[in-house]
Design a protein around this motif. Structure first.
Motif, mmCIF file in Angstrom:
data_model
loop_
_atom_site.group_PDB
_atom_site.id
_atom_site.type_symbol
_atom_site.label_atom_id
_atom_site.label_comp_id
_atom_site.label_asym_id
_atom_site.label_seq_id
_atom_site.Cartn_x
_atom_site.Cartn_y
_atom_site.Cartn_z
ATOM 1 N N LYS A 110 0.878 -1.171 0.000
ATOM 2 C CA LYS A 110 0.000 0.000 0.000
ATOM 3 C C LYS A 110 0.911 1.215 0.000
ATOM 4 N N ASN A 111 0.516 2.276 -0.646
ATOM 5 C CA ASN A 111 1.388 3.448 -0.672
ATOM 6 C C ASN A 111 1.251 4.249 0.619
ATOM 7 N N VAL A 112 1.873 3.712 1.663
ATOM 8 C CA VAL A 112 1.868 4.424 2.946
ATOM 9 C C VAL A 112 3.169 5.194 3.115
ATOM 10 N N PHE A 113 4.007 5.157 2.080
ATOM 11 C CA PHE A 113 5.321 5.793 2.198
ATOM 12 C C PHE A 113 5.229 7.285 1.930
ATOM 13 N N ARG A 114 6.078 8.037 2.599
ATOM 14 C CA ARG A 114 6.141 9.469 2.356
ATOM 15 C C ARG A 114 7.241 9.784 1.364
ATOM 16 N N LYS A 115 7.038 10.810 0.596
ATOM 17 C CA LYS A 115 8.110 11.332 -0.235
ATOM 18 C C LYS A 115 9.067 12.100 0.661
ATOM 19 N N GLY A 116 10.347 11.939 0.405
ATOM 20 C CA GLY A 116 11.306 12.671 1.217
ATOM 21 C C GLY A 116 12.690 12.521 0.664
ATOM 22 N N GLY A 117 13.708 12.703 1.496
ATOM 23 C CA GLY A 117 15.079 12.780 1.018
ATOM 24 C C GLY A 117 15.940 11.560 1.285
ATOM 25 N N ILE A 118 15.373 10.504 1.861
ATOM 26 C CA ILE A 118 16.185 9.336 2.186
ATOM 27 C C ILE A 118 16.186 8.356 1.016
ATOM 28 N N SER A 119 17.364 8.014 0.520
ATOM 29 C CA SER A 119 17.453 6.955 -0.491
ATOM 30 C C SER A 119 18.112 5.730 0.110
ATOM 31 N N LEU A 120 17.615 4.569 -0.331
ATOM 32 C CA LEU A 120 17.937 3.315 0.326
ATOM 33 C C LEU A 120 18.425 2.329 -0.733
ATOM 34 N N VAL A 121 19.590 1.735 -0.484
ATOM 35 C CA VAL A 121 20.089 0.674 -1.361
ATOM 36 C C VAL A 121 20.291 -0.556 -0.497
ATOM 37 N N THR A 122 19.562 -1.640 -0.788
ATOM 38 C CA THR A 122 19.724 -2.830 0.044
ATOM 39 C C THR A 122 20.026 -4.038 -0.810
ATOM 40 N N GLN A 123 20.913 -4.869 -0.258
ATOM 41 C CA GLN A 123 21.278 -6.066 -0.992
ATOM 42 C C GLN A 123 20.163 -7.098 -0.898
ATOM 43 N N SER A 124 19.548 -7.220 0.297
ATOM 44 C CA SER A 124 18.482 -8.189 0.506
ATOM 45 C C SER A 124 17.127 -7.526 0.292
ATOM 46 N N GLY A 125 16.257 -8.183 -0.459
ATOM 47 C CA GLY A 125 14.919 -7.649 -0.676
ATOM 48 C C GLY A 125 14.113 -7.599 0.606
ATOM 49 N N GLY A 126 14.155 -8.689 1.389
ATOM 50 C CA GLY A 126 13.392 -8.762 2.629
ATOM 51 C C GLY A 126 13.786 -7.666 3.603
ATOM 52 N N VAL A 127 15.082 -7.457 3.740
ATOM 53 C CA VAL A 127 15.550 -6.399 4.642
ATOM 54 C C VAL A 127 15.136 -5.043 4.074
ATOM 55 N N GLY A 128 15.175 -4.920 2.758
ATOM 56 C CA GLY A 128 14.734 -3.685 2.108
ATOM 57 C C GLY A 128 13.295 -3.369 2.457
ATOM 58 N N LEU A 168 11.718 -0.197 4.433
ATOM 59 C CA LEU A 168 10.658 0.663 3.887
ATOM 60 C C LEU A 168 9.512 0.785 4.890
ATOM 61 N N ASN A 169 9.114 -0.351 5.480
ATOM 62 C CA ASN A 169 8.026 -0.332 6.461
ATOM 63 C C ASN A 169 8.376 0.527 7.668
ATOM 64 N N VAL A 170 9.594 0.367 8.154
ATOM 65 C CA VAL A 170 9.986 1.120 9.350
ATOM 66 C C VAL A 170 10.068 2.611 9.033
ATOM 67 N N LEU A 171 10.619 2.959 7.887
ATOM 68 C CA LEU A 171 10.688 4.376 7.514
ATOM 69 C C LEU A 171 9.272 4.958 7.442
ATOM 70 N N ALA A 172 8.359 4.179 6.851
ATOM 71 C CA ALA A 172 6.980 4.658 6.750
ATOM 72 C C ALA A 172 6.400 4.892 8.134
ATOM 73 N N SER A 173 6.620 3.945 9.039
ATOM 74 C CA SER A 173 5.964 4.073 10.338
ATOM 75 C C SER A 173 6.653 5.102 11.227
ATOM 76 N N GLU A 174 7.842 5.516 10.848
ATOM 77 C CA GLU A 174 8.538 6.528 11.650
ATOM 78 C C GLU A 174 8.489 7.902 10.996
ATOM 79 N N ASN A 175 7.611 8.084 10.020
ATOM 80 C CA ASN A 175 7.464 9.409 9.389
ATOM 81 C C ASN A 175 8.681 9.868 8.629
ATOM 82 N N LEU A 176 9.455 8.939 8.107
ATOM 83 C CA LEU A 176 10.669 9.333 7.407
ATOM 84 C C LEU A 176 10.426 9.223 5.903
ATOM 85 N N GLY A 177 10.697 10.271 5.211
ATOM 86 C CA GLY A 177 10.360 10.357 3.794
ATOM 87 C C GLY A 177 11.423 9.749 2.893
#
Lengths: 696, 696
Positions: B147-165, B169-178
């Motif tokens: 679901k698009n619960v993510f905020r637009k913001g300035g954090i870019s994320l590169v992860t080797q593992s999809g699951g950890v990625g 994403l979920n944690v950033l969404a729930s912590e108000n981090l864009g």
């Protein structure tokens, strides 16, 4: 204590019609939690609230009252307590603030409270607290109004700070952890943590006891009480350093204790100690599960990445990921839709999407001999897999209990699903793979089922009378023992000391050195000097007469310069001990926990690496062993890399004799054997120098 | 790289009508996130999905395609990539698993992918990944539906593992981090973290770069790239120990690196390294706030208990709680309803309930000279104080920016309100007082605005030619240098070595010892022995001729017994160096990061306390200083308790010379100066023994 938690009627004093009145929140809580007794409202302005009459005084209440809660300005409390006494109320909770924590005026009011309570035989909790709760009767007395989102359960909570108590309640609620009883104890003027601990140990509804404390009221009592508990006792102790001191003093009037003593005391009495709420709550999540009885975990994960993170945490926490049995692997292989997965531990469930098979794999895993517990890392999309996942969690809980091994569940999913899980799931879940592993490590390391036996020192033959003679002379003369006396006291307690001859003159020193043979050491003897080295009062490795005379004069010049007031009795001549390794063995009488003994490797190991180990007296042989074993430098003493070790057997006995000495003579406030030279295994050791300080 | 994140059209290959098809989730995500380009569905069975035709092949698509995403069985991927090439598609994301991570068959398929990509000039991400996201264009390619619960913001994320990625994403969404951009890179066959890092450093929408890696593709490249970044680079690196090795290998085919090298390298290049997600996210919460520019905090708290906990954390993290100015105190006092509060730092707001006054107090606090940042600990009841609290938080954020100092907010409230805050609040909040302080400590310790200068070794005069001569002989003869040769190489690089004379016979050793004077040390010289001590090939403290002859024979007997095959060239005779302290200076050529240099105090300090410090070559003088300073035993070297220290100046220079040597001669895979005797300050030091190993 029971009466505080099970009153048939409660009078809340300090209630008014004003919407800002804090007493009304207490009434609101009692209603919200559906309290099963009778509620009386009391406030000097009278009126009505929540359909009840506000009595102007407790004396106006027509019936008997079991418990009164006071929330009025501090200065009015003694008078109100008096009224409670007149009314025959025997249990009171004083929630008002403004007492000792605000200075001398508050102390005076507290004194009044004590005498009123004594006069009427009243037991009271507080002041400066938020009261108690009993989830099983609906008694909810905090003055901040709650929604009843709390679960009934087996965790009882005693917190010194009300604010921290509320945050604990909130966190327990959001983590699905059930509460039995709660008490906030504030200034602990009458009832303290030990009274509550004692009560909760015997309380049938309590399964786990958690404490939050800023100060410990009576350390030895806490230790004794906790030792009797067959229930886990968890303590979050703050107010550790100097930065916290002032605020803790003004907050709950708590004095800080030496934190290394606190840690040792808690460990010795089987209390699990925590330095933050997060770790404690993590541990609470694992506690209801079957006990972890070994060190071998299996990790099953839908995300390889989380498995990697968990495996790293396992290594850090000292867990082993045992390889799976061949039979198990071939069984699993049959169940996989795609045969591409690597059958390692951690096991990556990557390609497998069948929830029935998950449960079967977990069950077959936990049934294996070389698996003591399972970690199930579950990454899922709530929209499509939410229901299946929640059913699986319930199934896993059953499997865990059926096989009497813990299955810890850690989820990675969206915030909405997490919120749902926290509201609806019967058991707690983890959200961080590392935290899951660390919680299991705590479950492994604290074994509440085996609580420490009441410790006692081993029987050792000592000459108490001889020591007593010297101690009494010093006490009478109101001074600390001289070095010669200190060494003699140690000798009386069977502690080997280097042969020391006391002489008064330079020429006598020369004669003694010639008699005993060079090289020698020479130390100043003066009743007013306890840190001899710092003043230049110790000369070592003196190789001949010339050197000795020079050393003697240097020493006297040093002392005259740096401590001109010091009265010099003479010097001690000792042979130099070659070889061996220096230990420091120390003892201190702690204000709160009584005598303690410390050991460390000498010199830089203590000064630079702070590598010391401490125990509260008494402690048994097993505890002495662990005391040495927990030194980082232990391998050096034991003999590292095939080298011969030192005489640990003798060193441990000396530590026990020091413990016995400070136990027998509480007047000894500080004692240092520094250095105690420990010789190679079988060759014993010697105390070369000692400093003994008596309490004033 | 830009093309991966900004395609005008995307073809998703591997889509079918089946409800279990994973490709459909990608289409669902593109729709859910409102992707601003054109979506093409491709799958060999054809059909229709979400109102679009499923093309049977990319070649059937009538228009140009910017980016293809492949999610089909591994063995089909090379063929499909070929089709993409034919179609002229230059950017491909391969999400399919089943390659190198599953063994040799997978490696072969990967080789095919490489050659197809080369043939058509295709750049691709993966395989074994979940694709990329661009929050600013709605490009959302993971095969798990969000679901698009993510905020637009300035954090870019590169992860080797999809699951950890996904869990990030979920944690950033729930912590108000864009979020700006996301990329999962899996096996990193073509595009790796360095390519993405490079791109994100230049990407205007990215303010902070976070990486999760299980293996580092090219350590030196990573260091160079990160050094150029003016944006904070945060790295969560797992796969640290042996337990994680197997699963990481089968998960993303990652090899583990020596973790101390990884840590040093990251620190040297200004990357903030994290070992768990929780700490990284904590840090992300503090990063958007104004920079913490000093060490002095003020704590304002509605709960005294939380203030105590925060104060303890401050002490542990090395913060100072500066006392408030007198003028400030008198100003505050005027504002308090009740004059009972203690005006300390931490400040207990206990009796004050006016939200307007809170904001004023915070503002006056942050304006003080001796306050670098404020921690606001807010305990509140959501039902009555929710709205006021949320307005206050917004106000505090303004104050923080206005005064360019951070105000960290930590709340204690109920779960429902926390959920609400996480959904609605513009800024992140903390829920643990200790975590708040630790996050501020990270903000203090990592200073991204001052990124490390490209490091270089200081200029030192060395005789490279002389060293080269010896090295070339050994390389030619395919052997490691003998001790004499190793010492000569060191000497050529200006490293002081103890005078060592090589002799072939017992009688020559006697003559040499007589010439140089007793006591001496004697060491075996043999091309096949590198760990001399373990084989009895080192004899020290030889005091006269008899002893020397005995030592010589003992040594030969030892070697004959323990290493009968060893060819003995002779022995080295050295004078014994009295006094000084032993250091170990080592160097190793890391597979991934190149040459590294290590220093530690000798013997038990390294063996028992593991007290070592390491740097990746090159490093400058400041880095050399910090290398020594971070040793726990540094105070010993510097001179503890008023004692004279050792010649650190010289020791640091030796470390730099060793660094230069291993940089100039990459053939040196291992080098140990053990011991290097460091003498008292001003007296230099000597290498007493060395072991040098060449790479095969």
């Amino acid at each position: 204590m029971k009466e505080f938690f099970n009153p048939r009627s409660v009078a809340v004093i300090g209630v008014s019609e004003s919407p800002e009145n804090m007493g009304r929140s207490i009434i609101a809580n009692l209603i919200e939690f559906n309290y099963d007794g009778i509620i009386y409202e009391v406030g000097h302005k009278g009126g009505t609230l929540f359909g009840r009459r506000i009595y102007r005084s407790v004396s106006d209440i027509p019936d008997q009252v079991d418990l009164a809660v006071i929330l009025t300005p501090a200065k009015t409390v003694p008078g109100i307590l008096e009224e409670c006494g007149e009314k025959g109320i025997k249990r009171v909770i004083i929630e008002s603030a403004g007492f000792r924590e605000y200075g001398p005026d508050g102390v005076r009011i507290e004194d009044q409270l004590q005498s009123v309570a004594k006069k009427y035989g009243i037991k009271f909790i507080g002041p400066n607290c938020i009261g108690v709760m009993n989830m099983h009767t609906g008694l909810a007395l905090p003055f901040t109004s709650f929604k009843n989102v709390f679960r009934k359960g087996g965790i009882s909570l005693v917190t010194q700070s009300g604010g921290v108590g509320i945050s604990y309640l909130n966190v327990l609620a959001s983590e699905n952890l059930g509460i039995a009883k709660f008490a906030s104890i504030g200034n602990k003027l009458a009832v303290n943590e030990n009274d509550l601990l004692e009560y909760l140990i015997g309380d049938p509804e309590t399964e786990i006891i958690c404490l939050y404390l800023e100060g410990i009221s009576d350390g030895r009592k806490l230790m004794e009480t906790a030792r009797r508990s067959s229930k886990p006792v968890l303590l979050h102790k703050s107010n550790i350093g100097k930065e916290a001191k002032a605020i803790a003093q003004s907050h709950t009037a708590s004095l800080s204790s030496d934190d290394s003593v606190v840690s040792a005391a808690l460990k010795q009495s089987g209390i699990a100690r925590f330095k933050d709420r997060e770790t404690l709550v993590n541990y609470l999540k694992i506690l209801p599960l079957p006990k972890l009885r070994g060190n071998k975990l299996a990790i099953l994960s839908r995300s390889g990445g989380h498995a990697v993170i968990a495996a790293d945490a396992c290594e850090e926490a000292g867990f082993t990921l045992a390889p799976f049995e061949t039979r198990f692997i071939s069984e699993i292989e049959k169940n996989f839709r795609a045969h591409v997965i690597q059958l390692t531990n951690p096991l990556d469930l990557g390609d497998l999407f069948d929830y029935q098979v998950y449960a079967k794999i977990v069950e077959r895993t936990i049934m294996q001999q070389n698996v003591d517990g399972v970690v199930f890392l579950h990454t899922y999309i709530s929209a499509t897999e939410g229901d299946a996942s929640r059913s699986l969690f319930a199934e896993l809980e059953k499997i865990s209990y059926a096989h009497r091994k813990p299955i810890a569940i850690c989820v990675a999913t969206d915030e909405e699903e997490l919120y749902r899980l926290r509201q609806k799931l019967p058991q707690p879940v983890f959200t961080s793979p590392s935290d899951t592993i660390y919680a299991l490590a705590l479950a492994r390391d604290f074994r509440h089922e085996k609580r420490p036996e009441p410790a006692s020192l081993p029987k050792l033959s000592v000459d108490t009378e001889r020591a007593k003679g010297i101690v009494e002379v010093c006490v009478k003369e109101k001074r600390n023992p001289l070095l010669v006396e200190a060494l003699e006291i140690l000798e009386a307690y069977g502690i080997p000391v280097v042969k020391s001859v006391f002489v008064e003159q330079e020429d006598d020193a020369v004669k003694e050195a010639a008699r005993s043979g060079y090289p020698v050491a020479m130390k100043i003897v003066s009743p007013s000097i306890s840190h001899k080295t710092d003043l230049g009062g110790v000369q070592i490795n003196i190789r001949n007469e010339d050197a000795l005379r020079q050393a003697y004069r240097d020493m006297m010049a040093n002392i005259r310069k740096r401590a001109p007031e010091a009265q010099i009795e003479g010097v001690l001549v000792q042979p130099m001990i070659q070889g061996g390794r220096e230990l420091i063995i120390g003892a201190k009488n702690d204000r709160n926990f009584g005598p303690t003994v410390m050991v460390g490797l000498g010199g830089i190991f203590v000064e630079v690496f702070r590598d010391t180990s401490l125990r509260v007296v008494p402690f048994d042989e097993r505890e002495t062993d662990s005391m040495f074993a927990e030194l980082k430098g232990y391998p050096i003493l034991k003999g590292a890399r095939g080298e011969k070790g030192y005489d640990l057997h003798r060193a441990k006995e000396v530590v026990q004799r020091v413990a016995l000495l400070v136990k027998d003579f509480p007047v000894i406030s500080e004692l240092d054997l520094n250095p105690f030279k420990i010789m190679p295994a079988g060759e014993g050791g010697f105390c070369l120098d000692a400093r003994m300080v008596f309490s004033k």
